[in-house]
Design an enzyme around this catalytic site. Structure first.
Site, short mmCIF file in Angstrom:
data_model
loop_
_atom_site.label_atom_id
_atom_site.label_comp_id
_atom_site.label_asym_id
_atom_site.label_seq_id
_atom_site.Cartn_x
_atom_site.Cartn_y
_atom_site.Cartn_z
N ARG A 131 12.87 -12.99 3.75
CA ARG A 131 12.06 -12.47 2.62
C ARG A 131 12.57 -13.15 1.37
O ARG A 131 13.74 -13.02 1.01
CB ARG A 131 12.22 -10.95 2.52
CG ARG A 131 11.69 -10.42 1.20
CD ARG A 131 11.58 -8.92 1.17
NE ARG A 131 10.45 -8.48 1.96
CZ ARG A 131 9.90 -7.26 1.89
NH1 ARG A 131 10.39 -6.37 1.05
NH2 ARG A 131 8.88 -6.93 2.63
N GLN A 146 3.10 -7.76 7.51
CA GLN A 146 2.42 -6.55 7.03
C GLN A 146 0.96 -6.57 7.46
O GLN A 146 0.43 -5.56 7.94
CB GLN A 146 2.51 -6.48 5.49
CG GLN A 146 1.78 -5.31 4.90
CD GLN A 146 2.43 -3.97 5.24
OE1 GLN A 146 3.61 -3.80 5.04
NE2 GLN A 146 1.66 -3.03 5.78
N ASP A 173 -2.67 -2.63 -3.65
CA ASP A 173 -1.23 -2.92 -3.72
C ASP A 173 -0.82 -2.81 -5.19
O ASP A 173 -1.68 -2.74 -6.09
CB ASP A 173 -0.95 -4.33 -3.15
CG ASP A 173 0.55 -4.62 -3.00
OD1 ASP A 173 1.35 -3.68 -3.05
OD2 ASP A 173 0.90 -5.81 -2.84
N ARG A 177 4.31 -1.53 11.57
CA ARG A 177 5.17 -2.69 11.28
C ARG A 177 6.11 -2.92 12.48
O ARG A 177 6.35 -4.05 12.89
CB ARG A 177 6.02 -2.43 10.02
CG ARG A 177 5.23 -2.34 8.72
CD ARG A 177 4.62 -3.67 8.33
NE ARG A 177 5.60 -4.73 8.20
CZ ARG A 177 6.36 -4.96 7.12
NH1 ARG A 177 6.22 -4.21 6.05
NH2 ARG A 177 7.23 -5.97 7.10
#
Ligand code: CP
Ligand code: NVA
Length: 302
Positions: A102, A132, A219, A288
């Site tokens: 990440r 995701q 989001d 997930r």
């Protein structure tokens, strides 16, 4: 499939196979069946940004598959002191069986794959969030029974989630409508990909984008790394780019609401809409685990 770098480089068939395997692994998980398909293997997890879901679901998933996961914070790695990703890739390839990363720049993920010799999984960059969106597609498919022909709507910033939802939605046969403010559009590469699809719309008006939607995503207005822009972004998004009751009133009946989390109630989504769709949103979070187990088995099983 050697890596999961972005959904742009994943074929529709690969996406569909990952979703089918995720369904199977979820069924096995719910029924106490465990195959330890990655027994003895180690996944390194490099984090240059915060995480709750990604870290815990990868670590748990790896454990359930018979392997182990190492949490590698960039603050503690030599990367944080400037060791090049090219060297880190070659060193870690000698110890590990796979890497989840990440970070900020998509080029770092791509360089890890280029210089390393083990599977690389993108756990979020500024450009995209493929793990995701695999979980998101899995959730919508569970609720609706299929993806083909459904209308996916995204309201908000044209960020990593918007980019991956556009690509994942279109590659699985969904129609995709996105409403973003001017200046906050999805990535150019994604818009070029989406252009030939008849079912793709980039709009400014959220109500227009949400009309007849089967699932609405949103989001945060300011993503990780954009903290300094938060006040300015609030001015642009506030009062317009929000998933609320009024927006849902123009969607199809039974329209789902999804959020990758963390959510900011009262900003991109109202508290009442969030709570009335909490079951779907936390199923999405759970998925997930199952989607990423499918990714790890596909890339790492020997
Ligand atoms: N949705 C998501 O990736 O959550 P985390 O940032 O907590 O990993
Ligand atoms: N767009 C958000 C997603 C967090 C999971 C971010 O990048 O911070």
């Amino acid at each position: 499939m050697k890596h999961l770098l972005s959904l742009l480089t994943t074929t529709p068939q690969e996406i569909s196979e990952l979703l089918n395997l995720a369904d199977q692994l979820k069924y096995e998980n719910k029924n106490g069946i465990s195959h330890k398909r990655l027994k003895g293997q180690t996944l390194g997890m490099i984090f240059q940004k915060s995480s709750t879901r990604t870290r815990v679901s990868f670590e748990t998933g790896m454990y359930q598959l018979g392997g182990q996961a190492l949490f590698l914070s960039s603050r503690d790695l030599q990367i944080g002191r400037g060791e090049p990703i090219e060297d880190t890739a070659r060193v870690l390839s000698r110890y590990l069986d796979g890497i989840m990363i990440r970070t900020f720049a998509q080029s770092e993920v791509e360089n890890l794959a280029k210089y390393g010799s083990i599977p690389i999984i993108n756990g979020l960059t500024d450009f995209c969030h493929p793990c995701q969106v695999l979980a998101d597609l899995l959730t919508v498919r569970e609720y609706k029974g299929h993806l083909d022909g459904l209308k996916l709507c995204y309201i908000g910033d044209g960020n990593n989630m918007a980019n991956s939802l556009i690509v994942g939605g279109l590659k699985t046969g969904m129609r995709v409508s996105v409403a973003c403010p001017e200046g906050y559009d999805p990535d150019k590469q994604v818009l070029t990909f989406a252009k030939p699809y008849q079912g793709f719309r980039l709009l400014r008006d959220p109500m227009e984008a949400a009309a007849d939607a089967d699932v609405i995503f949103t989001d945060v207005w300011a993503s990780m790394g954009q903290e300094e822009e938060a006040a300015e972004r609030r001015k642009v998004f506030e009062g317009v780019y929000q998933v609320n009751k009024k927006l849902l009133s123009v969607a199809n009946s039974g329209c789902m609401v999804q959020h990758c989390l963390p959510a900011h109630r009262g900003e991109e989504i109202t508290a009442d809409v969030f709570e009335s769709h909490a079951q779907e949103i936390f199923d999405e979070a759970e998925n997930r685990l199952h989607a990423q187990k499918a990714v790890m088995v596909t890339l790492m099983e020997r």
